[in-house]
Structure formats: C-alpha cells, structure tokens
Enzyme design. Structure first.
Site, PDB file in Angstrom:
ATOM      1  N   GLU A 121       0.881  -1.317  -0.269  1.00 34.32           N
ATOM      2  CA  GLU A 121       0.015   0.094   0.164  1.00 34.32           C
ATOM      3  C   GLU A 121       0.825   1.350   0.047  1.00 34.32           C
ATOM      4  O   GLU A 121       2.092   1.166   0.175  1.00 34.32           O
ATOM      5  CB  GLU A 121      -0.953  -0.082   1.021  1.00 34.32           C
ATOM      6  CG  GLU A 121      -1.974  -1.168   1.242  1.00 34.32           C
ATOM      7  CD  GLU A 121      -2.937  -1.281   2.401  1.00 34.32           C
ATOM      8  OE1 GLU A 121      -2.732  -0.467   3.226  1.00 34.32           O
ATOM      9  OE2 GLU A 121      -3.738  -2.098   2.458  1.00 34.32           O
ATOM     10  N   HIS A 242      -9.057  10.098   3.440  1.00 32.14           N
ATOM     11  CA  HIS A 242      -8.738   9.106   2.728  1.00 32.14           C
ATOM     12  C   HIS A 242      -9.018   9.557   1.239  1.00 32.14           C
ATOM     13  O   HIS A 242     -10.118  10.026   1.023  1.00 32.14           O
ATOM     14  CB  HIS A 242      -9.634   7.828   3.137  1.00 32.14           C
ATOM     15  CG  HIS A 242      -9.231   6.424   2.515  1.00 32.14           C
ATOM     16  ND1 HIS A 242      -9.408   6.238   1.007  1.00 32.14           N
ATOM     17  CD2 HIS A 242      -8.524   5.395   2.884  1.00 32.14           C
ATOM     18  CE1 HIS A 242      -8.674   5.069   0.774  1.00 32.14           C
ATOM     19  NE2 HIS A 242      -8.353   4.514   1.901  1.00 32.14           N
ATOM     20  N   ARG A 288      -0.948   9.248   1.715  1.00 35.33           N
ATOM     21  CA  ARG A 288      -2.356   9.534   1.419  1.00 35.33           C
ATOM     22  C   ARG A 288      -2.617  11.081   1.225  1.00 35.33           C
ATOM     23  O   ARG A 288      -3.589  11.593   0.338  1.00 35.33           O
ATOM     24  CB  ARG A 288      -3.170   8.986   2.448  1.00 35.33           C
ATOM     25  CG  ARG A 288      -3.255   7.586   2.403  1.00 35.33           C
ATOM     26  CD  ARG A 288      -3.976   6.987   3.753  1.00 35.33           C
ATOM     27  NE  ARG A 288      -4.385   5.444   3.490  1.00 35.33           N
ATOM     28  CZ  ARG A 288      -4.850   4.870   4.434  1.00 35.33           C
ATOM     29  NH1 ARG A 288      -5.378   5.258   5.602  1.00 35.33           N
ATOM     30  NH2 ARG A 288      -5.373   3.290   4.076  1.00 35.33           N
ATOM     31  N   HIS A 349     -11.123  10.361   7.564  1.00 40.56           N
ATOM     32  CA  HIS A 349     -10.774   8.813   7.497  1.00 40.56           C
ATOM     33  C   HIS A 349     -10.030   8.638   8.934  1.00 40.56           C
ATOM     34  O   HIS A 349     -10.541   7.552   9.409  1.00 40.56           O
ATOM     35  CB  HIS A 349     -10.014   8.250   6.473  1.00 40.56           C
ATOM     36  CG  HIS A 349      -9.714   6.892   6.401  1.00 40.56           C
ATOM     37  ND1 HIS A 349     -10.477   5.921   6.315  1.00 40.56           N
ATOM     38  CD2 HIS A 349      -8.564   6.125   6.654  1.00 40.56           C
ATOM     39  CE1 HIS A 349     -10.255   4.761   6.517  1.00 40.56           C
ATOM     40  NE2 HIS A 349      -8.763   4.851   6.697  1.00 40.56           N
ATOM     41  N   ARG A 384      -0.339   9.352   8.739  1.00 43.62           N
ATOM     42  CA  ARG A 384      -0.475   7.743   9.165  1.00 43.62           C
ATOM     43  C   ARG A 384      -0.110   7.023   7.863  1.00 43.62           C
ATOM     44  O   ARG A 384      -0.771   7.248   6.778  1.00 43.62           O
ATOM     45  CB  ARG A 384      -1.675   7.353   9.858  1.00 43.62           C
ATOM     46  CG  ARG A 384      -1.943   5.983   9.879  1.00 43.62           C
ATOM     47  CD  ARG A 384      -3.311   5.358  10.645  1.00 43.62           C
ATOM     48  NE  ARG A 384      -4.448   5.417   9.447  1.00 43.62           N
ATOM     49  CZ  ARG A 384      -4.730   4.299   8.605  1.00 43.62           C
ATOM     50  NH1 ARG A 384      -4.027   3.264   8.854  1.00 43.62           N
ATOM     51  NH2 ARG A 384      -5.328   4.589   7.867  1.00 43.62           N
TER      52      ARG A 384
END
Length: 539
Positions: A121, A242, A288, A349, A384
């Site tokens: 990811e 997100h 992100r 998110h 994060r």
C-alpha cells in the site's frame, strides 16, 4: 432523581474495536473486565477496515525498512523510538491474532509451500500487508468479538455511552481515574462504573466532518473526555482524508481500500487521463495526504464532482478474488469494477493526533490508558502510513495489558462514587436544536478546516465553534443526556481542539496544508495542548 446504580470491576474498557477487545482478552484470564460498546459490539471503525495490517513477514523485507517508511510518511513528526517499538512488535502481535483464529489470506509459492499473501500500500517500499481479502477489519473484529462473548470474565454493555471519567484524590493530593459515568440506553439511566483501571479505546473523531469513511460512532468521545479530565492532547490538526471513498448517493461512507492502488488501480480524470504522475514520483502509491490533495485540486480545477479509480485493466477474476467486498458492493449500485472505473472523492478517515500516551499507553491521569486511534503515541506523526492503524491497536493493547497486570496488586480499590444527579434537569422538548447544531458543526469543519486551510478560514471556524459550545453547554446543563447530545458535546470539543491546533502550526506538513504557509518549516515539533486542569495539577 439520582442514580445509585454502581457497578464494579477491575478494568473498564470504553470502546469495543480492535484496541478494546484485544486489551480485554489479554486481561480477562486474571481479572474482571467490563467492555462498553456505544452500539452493537461489532460496530466500529475496525469492522470497516478493508486494507490490512503491516508487519515484516517477507524475508526480503526488514524492520529497518518498515521503520524508515513510517518515518518518511510521518513527515518529520514521528517519534522514532515509538516507530521502532511498534515495528519490532508487529510480527508477534499479528501472530497473536493468528493464534486467536484470524484467517489472513495465504498463497502457495513455486515449491508448493504455503505462505501469507502480502500486498503493498501507499508509502510502503515492500509488500508487508497481511489481509483477509478486502475485509481485514471484519475478520479481525469477528474473531475478537467471538472470543470476547465466550469469555466468562468479560462483561459487555452494548448501547452504552461513556459520559465522563471519574477521578478521586489520594492522601498525597494526586488525582486518579476510578471509572466513568455511563449512559445506558438499554437501562434508561446513567450508571456509575468503578474500576481500578480505565482504558479509552474509543477510536477517532472523523464524524466531525461532513464527509467521512467512518461509522457514526466515531465522534471523538475519548479525546473529549480525556481533555475534560485534564489530559493533554497532541497533533490534533493532522486529520487524514482517505483519497478514495465511493462517490454515490447510496454509499456515502463506503471506503475503497488503498490496496486497489497497491494492485495497480489508476486514478483518472473524467476524460480518462491519469493525473497522479503529475503530482508525485510514486503516482498512485504516494502517501495519502498527497493523493487526497491531488484529487481535491483536480476536482476544484475542473469543477468536477469526483475523480475516478480504475482497476478494470486487471483480469476480472483477479479483481473478484482480491476485492470481493468492493466488487459486490459496487455491483449492487450498478458499477461493474471489472469493466468500468469507480467514482471517488476524499473523505475524513483517520485522526492522527489524540490523547498523549507513553509506551505503556498511560495518559497524564494515573489509572487511565488510551489505545488506538484515540491516542497520540508518536507513531503516525503528520500522516499515518497505510495499515499501521490496526497494528498500533494490538501492539499497545498488549503493552497496556502488561502494565496493568504489573500494577494491579499495588493499586487499592476505588473509593465510593458520587451518584449521578438528574434532579435538576428535564427531558428536552427541542431535539431539533441538536440536529441543527450537528449539521452546522460538520459543515463548517469541512469548509474551513478540511484538506486545504487558511488563517481566515480557521478564524471563522473558531468563532463558530465557540458559539456552538456555549449553546451546547447550556443545553447540557438543563436536559437529560441522550446519545445525540453526548456525541454533539464531544464533537464540538474535539472540533475546537483541531482548530486551535491548526492555528498554532504556521507551516504546511503532512496532512496539514495551509495556503498562508505552503512550505514546511525548517524545524518542527508536535502541537501539544494543555487543559487548565492539567496545568493546575502540575503547578
């Protein structure tokens, strides 16, 4: 009337996701545990987590690489010691879940040996994400729930909102948390729960925004309660949006996992052209915050309602095998992801800041722990990294359990708790006020304290939240508590903490981007807010 209903236990756990249930199961062999669940036990952010959990299982990967990737994603604000502590304990923590029965996906290598299927990811330099198809959170939550419900030493109270923490002073003048007042919707009253130790495992605060991938329970309750009890909070300005939530009127909070991009999905404009290569060398696998801002920028530039995520160039069977939940959900909405792209927008998110804790998950208030998204451990920094969230829940649940077990015999039982007093309040006859304030709060937070910020927007938001808090305080003082009132009270408090933290950060870094200070500062540090009660205690 007053409520004299007092329940006692060794450990009170507020929250029933991965953090709360992991802690409960670690402690229940030796102690009496009560778990509070605001809704049904399975409802919470853990259940809806799709992607997976990061840990080094591949022999070509290393803990050093996991640490390095996390530090890069955190944009200079991670605590290196906490990052290393977490990465070093990741594999053992996942093995604990595996031993409980969580069935992570497996595959066979060329020699016919079975191994875990690892995906990759955003922000990760290796494949190190263990997952259960695209419903990892559901697999984890279901396993933990089953084990919890069958354990004789764990009592679960569903439909229960913690109202506020309770503390007492010892002979030396030190305050200590001894439990909480709890609004039990099934009992129709406020209960007093006394405990030697209390743990906040309440998740984040993304419901403070109009658009979120989180379930309704993510209303910042633990952060607000800890603040009122005198605990410091840190880095509340860093709210992760997100990049890819499904844009559809019948699926306003359905998240499209980052693993889609990890397996080759492309982000595209309405005309079908890709845009992420224009923004970052990692394109769709950029962190992100970069991806979310890129989508936001393209939407505003083009006046478009959404962008598109396209994995249809991959084999149809591959898509159905790896993303069955997403495939089925989209198909029910008339979107066949094996043949066409998915419309997407960013949505709130993950809360990267929270209640300050140490490596044992202890807060500033003795007897009180905070674990998971509610906590600021220093792991996430300014952003994060994907799939470090469930990992943090399990690692720090195990750390807290060990600490509590060591201190249990040295800790006296709590003294008597003053009953909850409802003698001077009545039932509300104007519930509509709560709904209006609710919508106003979430809308101005989205408009003024969202993906892109300015000083003027933050000042507007602060003025509005101050007025809202005055109204809410007056309402709270005169009427009996309800689920919506408690959540609104907590969301308004958390919104103010986010705004004040954002106003203190005079730079752009990670998830905090302001047009007035578009560049990162040469030196930076966490944003720490101290409540008046904390300052008084330390004086």
């Amino acid at each position: 009337m007053t409520s004299d209903a007092t329940i006692t236990c060794d450990v009170l756990i507020i929250g029933s996701g991965a953090a709360g249930l992991s802690l409960a199961l670690q402690l229940a062999e030796s102690y009496q545990v009560i778990v509070l669940s605001k809704g049904p036990l399975a409802e919470g952010s853990t259940y809806y987590a799709q992607g997976g959990i990061a840990a080094v299982f591949d022999e070509n990967d290393s803990i050093e690489s996991h640490v390095s990737d996390t530090l890069v994603a955190g944009a200079g604000l991670c605590d290196p010691a906490v990052v290393r502590y977490t990465a070093e304990r990741a594999k053992d923590s996942l093995q604990w879940l595996i031993d409980l029965g969580v069935a992570f996906d497996q595959e066979s290598d060329e020699a016919g040996n079975t191994r875990f299927h690892l995906t990759r990811e955003g922000g990760h330099s290796h494949r190190r994400i263990l997952h259960a198809a695209d419903a990892t959170g559901r697999a984890v939550q279901s396993t933990l729930t089953s084990r919890t419900l069958s354990h004789p030493n764990i009592r679960v109270l569903e439909q229960a909102n913690a109202v506020d923490l309770i503390s007492e002073q010892n002979v030396d003048g030190e305050r200590r948390c001894i439990g909480a007042y709890v609004w039990s919707r099934s009992h129709g009253q406020v209960l007093s729960i006394a405990a030697k130790f209390t743990a906040l495992c309440t998740g984040g605060a993304s419901k403070v925004y109009q658009y979120t991938s989180n379930p309704d329970v993510a209303s910042g309750d633990g952060i607000a309660m800890a603040w009122r009890a005198g605990c410091r909070v840190a880095n509340m300005e860093f709210n992760q949006f997100h990049p890819t939530c499904l844009y559809h009127p019948k699926a306003h909070n359905f998240l499209l996992t980052e693993a889609l991009r990890g397996e080759g999905a492309h982000l595209k404009r309405p005309d079908g052209s890709r845009f992420m290569p224009d923004f970052h060398e990692l394109a769709e696998l950029a962190p992100r915050d970069v991806v979310a801002r890129a989508i936001d920028f393209e939407m505003k530039r083009l006046g478009a309602d959404c962008m598109y995520l396209d994995i249809s160039h991959q084999p149809a069977e591959f898509i159905r095998q790896h993303f069955p939940t997403i495939h089925e959900k989209c198909l029910s909405l008339g979107i066949d992801i094996t043949k066409e792209p998915m419309p997407v927008v960013p949505a709130a998110h993950y809360t990267c800041g929270g209640v300050m804790t140490d490596l044992h998950a202890r807060t500033d208030l003795p007897g009180l722990y905070a674990i998971g998204e509610v906590a600021y451990t220093g792991l996430h920094g300014a952003n994060r990294m994907a799939s470090n969230s469930l990992l943090e829940c399990v690692v720090f649940a195990r750390a807290a359990a060990s600490d509590i077990a060591e201190l249990m015999s040295k800790t006296p039982p709590p003294g008597p708790i003053r009953p909850w007093d409802e003698s001077k309040v009545s039932n509300s006859d104007e519930e509509v006020i709560i709904q209006h304030n609710w919508h106003e709060l979430r809308l101005f937070m989205w408009d003024y304290v969202g993906i892109v910020r300015t000083e003027k927007r933050l000042e507007r938001a602060l003025r509005r939240v101050e007025l809202l808090q005055q109204e809410i305080h007056e309402y709270y003082a005169h009427f009996r508590v309800t689920n919506n009132l408690l959540e609104l009270r907590n969301l308004a408090q958390v919104a103010r903490l986010i705004i004040e933290s954002a106003m203190q950060r005079k730079e752009s870094r990670g998830l905090h981007y302001t047009l007035d200070y578009p560049d990162p500062a040469e030196q930076t540090q966490p944003t720490i807010l101290e409540p008046a009660l904390f300052r008084h205690d330390k004086a």
